[in-house]
Each structure stands twice: as C-alpha cells, then as structure tokens.
Design a protein around this motif. Structure first.
Motif, PDB file in Angstrom:
ATOM      1  N   MET A  53       0.830  -1.213   0.000  1.00 14.85           N
ATOM      2  CA  MET A  53       0.000   0.000   0.000  1.00 14.85           C
ATOM      3  C   MET A  53       0.861   1.259   0.000  1.00 14.85           C
ATOM      4  O   MET A  53       0.559   2.222  -0.694  1.00 14.85           O
ATOM      5  CB  MET A  53      -0.935   0.006   1.221  1.00 14.85           C
ATOM      6  N   ARG A  54       1.956   1.240   0.746  1.00 17.09           N
ATOM      7  CA  ARG A  54       2.851   2.400   0.762  1.00 17.09           C
ATOM      8  C   ARG A  54       3.483   2.617  -0.607  1.00 17.09           C
ATOM      9  O   ARG A  54       3.606   3.746  -1.062  1.00 17.09           O
ATOM     10  CB  ARG A  54       3.942   2.229   1.839  1.00 17.09           C
ATOM     11  N   SER A  55       3.848   1.529  -1.284  1.00 20.06           N
ATOM     12  CA  SER A  55       4.446   1.682  -2.611  1.00 20.06           C
ATOM     13  C   SER A  55       3.417   2.183  -3.622  1.00 20.06           C
ATOM     14  O   SER A  55       3.787   2.763  -4.636  1.00 20.06           O
ATOM     15  CB  SER A  55       5.080   0.373  -3.092  1.00 20.06           C
ATOM     16  N   ALA A  56       2.140   1.997  -3.314  1.00 17.63           N
ATOM     17  CA  ALA A  56       1.073   2.526  -4.166  1.00 17.63           C
ATOM     18  C   ALA A  56       0.755   3.975  -3.816  1.00 17.63           C
ATOM     19  O   ALA A  56      -0.093   4.597  -4.440  1.00 17.63           O
ATOM     20  CB  ALA A  56      -0.188   1.669  -4.023  1.00 17.63           C
ATOM     21  N   PHE A  92      -4.472   5.655 -10.017  1.00 20.37           N
ATOM     22  CA  PHE A  92      -4.695   5.825 -11.459  1.00 20.37           C
ATOM     23  C   PHE A  92      -4.218   7.197 -11.923  1.00 20.37           C
ATOM     24  O   PHE A  92      -3.585   7.323 -12.974  1.00 20.37           O
ATOM     25  CB  PHE A  92      -6.182   5.662 -11.820  1.00 20.37           C
ATOM     26  N   SER A  93      -4.500   8.221 -11.141  1.00 16.06           N
ATOM     27  CA  SER A  93      -4.050   9.575 -11.489  1.00 16.06           C
ATOM     28  C   SER A  93      -2.532   9.655 -11.520  1.00 16.06           C
ATOM     29  O   SER A  93      -1.955  10.259 -12.428  1.00 16.06           O
ATOM     30  CB  SER A  93      -4.593  10.597 -10.494  1.00 16.06           C
ATOM     31  N   ARG A  94      -1.885   9.053 -10.532  1.00 15.97           N
ATOM     32  CA  ARG A  94      -0.413   9.059 -10.503  1.00 15.97           C
ATOM     33  C   ARG A  94       0.158   8.305 -11.696  1.00 15.97           C
ATOM     34  O   ARG A  94       1.143   8.730 -12.297  1.00 15.97           O
ATOM     35  CB  ARG A  94       0.096   8.432  -9.199  1.00 15.97           C
ATOM     36  N   ILE A  95      -0.467   7.183 -12.051  1.00 17.54           N
ATOM     37  CA  ILE A  95      -0.005   6.408 -13.205  1.00 17.54           C
ATOM     38  C   ILE A  95      -0.129   7.240 -14.473  1.00 17.54           C
ATOM     39  O   ILE A  95       0.793   7.259 -15.300  1.00 17.54           O
ATOM     40  CB  ILE A  95      -0.785   5.080 -13.322  1.00 17.54           C
ATOM     41  N   GLU A  96      -1.247   7.951 -14.634  1.00 16.75           N
ATOM     42  CA  GLU A  96      -1.418   8.808 -15.808  1.00 16.75           C
ATOM     43  C   GLU A  96      -0.352   9.898 -15.852  1.00 16.75           C
ATOM     44  O   GLU A  96       0.203  10.195 -16.910  1.00 16.75           O
ATOM     45  CB  GLU A  96      -2.825   9.425 -15.809  1.00 16.75           C
ATOM     46  N   GLU A  97      -0.065  10.505 -14.704  1.00 17.10           N
ATOM     47  CA  GLU A  97       0.990  11.522 -14.642  1.00 17.10           C
ATOM     48  C   GLU A  97       2.340  10.932 -15.033  1.00 17.10           C
ATOM     49  O   GLU A  97       3.108  11.551 -15.772  1.00 17.10           O
ATOM     50  CB  GLU A  97       1.088  12.109 -13.230  1.00 17.10           C
ATOM     51  N   MET A  98       2.619   9.746 -14.544  1.00 18.26           N
ATOM     52  CA  MET A  98       3.891   9.094 -14.852  1.00 18.26           C
ATOM     53  C   MET A  98       3.969   8.726 -16.333  1.00 18.26           C
ATOM     54  O   MET A  98       5.037   8.854 -16.947  1.00 18.26           O
ATOM     55  CB  MET A  98       4.078   7.864 -13.969  1.00 18.26           C
ATOM     56  N   GLU A  99       2.854   8.299 -16.912  1.00 18.60           N
ATOM     57  CA  GLU A  99       2.847   7.983 -18.342  1.00 18.60           C
ATOM     58  C   GLU A  99       3.119   9.228 -19.177  1.00 18.60           C
ATOM     59  O   GLU A  99       3.855   9.175 -20.167  1.00 18.60           O
ATOM     60  CB  GLU A  99       1.516   7.339 -18.739  1.00 18.60           C
ATOM     61  N   ARG A 100       2.523  10.371 -18.767  1.00 17.81           N
ATOM     62  CA  ARG A 100       2.801  11.625 -19.477  1.00 17.81           C
ATOM     63  C   ARG A 100       4.269  12.012 -19.357  1.00 17.81           C
ATOM     64  O   ARG A 100       4.890  12.452 -20.323  1.00 17.81           O
ATOM     65  CB  ARG A 100       1.896  12.748 -18.963  1.00 17.81           C
ATOM     66  N   ALA A 101       4.820  11.843 -18.174  1.00 22.19           N
ATOM     67  CA  ALA A 101       6.239  12.153 -17.964  1.00 22.19           C
ATOM     68  C   ALA A 101       7.111  11.231 -18.809  1.00 22.19           C
ATOM     69  O   ALA A 101       8.102  11.676 -19.400  1.00 22.19           O
ATOM     70  CB  ALA A 101       6.596  12.026 -16.482  1.00 22.19           C
TER      71      ALA A 101
END
Length: 132
Positions: A53-56, A92-101
C-alpha cells in the motif's frame, strides 16, 4: 523471526517496523522470553500488505484508518471498500501523470538522438577526409 530478519526480508529498517507496530499498523508482535520481538508469518503478511500500500502511495494515516476499521469487523466493510476505491483513483491519477512524464522523456531522448546522429556522421566524414 527476529526484527533483523524481517527487516532484511522486506527491506525496511527496524525503526520503521517498530514505528508501524507503535502506531497500530501491525498488531503487537509477540516477544520471546528475553523480550525480543518474534515475528510470525501472520505479522509478515501485515507488513507485506503495508509495504504494498505504501508503494502505491497510500498515506500512513489512511492505512491507520483502514486497519482500525478492519479491526472493528464486518460492520466496516463498506467504509474499508470506499478507502480502497479512493486510493485506487489516486493511484490511477499518478499512473497517468507518470505515463505523461515518460512520453515527454521519450520525446526528448528521440530529439537528442536525431541531433546526435547527424553530428556523429559529420564527425566520421571529417575523420576520414582529414590527414594527419
């Protein structure tokens, strides 16, 4: 298992493990006759869950809330589910941000590669035509 063994197994410091126990993220760990913590596989399952959970990106405070609800039994299932849904949306929001980066990084790398290849070719041509 000793705290050193658990620390090594999960890549967490002994201080972090003691902290998790102190704030209630993992149940009180039993101790041997000498007062040394003796982690069970059940304790390790808690640690594995917390680490996941912390890694998420789940905040410690949110985990404390979740574990507190979990300890209250089935009457809190809906509240626990809601916490997990909220955390999934944040992830999901963090994943989208990371994909954009990642897309941006790939674009910049490709830009540099297209600039480097002509420069390398020019250097090779110069090296073959010049005399020493």
């Amino acid at each position: 298992m000793t705290i050193a063994e658990v620390s090594k197994r999960f890549g967490l410091s002994p201080d972090t493990l003691r902290y998790y126990e102190r704030i209630g993220l993992i149940p009180r760990v039993s101790r041997n006759e000498s007062g040394i913590r003796n982690y069970t596989e059940e304790d390790c399952k808690w640690i594995e869950f917390i680490k996941c959970m912390r890694s998420a990106g789940v905040q410690v405070e949110t985990l404390v809330e979740y574990v507190t609800l979990l300890q209250q039994g089935d009457k809190t299932i809906e509240a626990r589910k809601q916490i997990l849904i909220e955390q999934r949306e944040k992830l999901f929001s963090r994943i989208e941000e990371m994909e954009r980066a990642l897309e941006r990084l790939n674009f910049k790398i490709k830009e540099y590669e297209t600039k480097l290849i002509p420069a390398e070719n020019k250097l090779k041509r110069l090296a073959t035509t010049s005399t020493l």
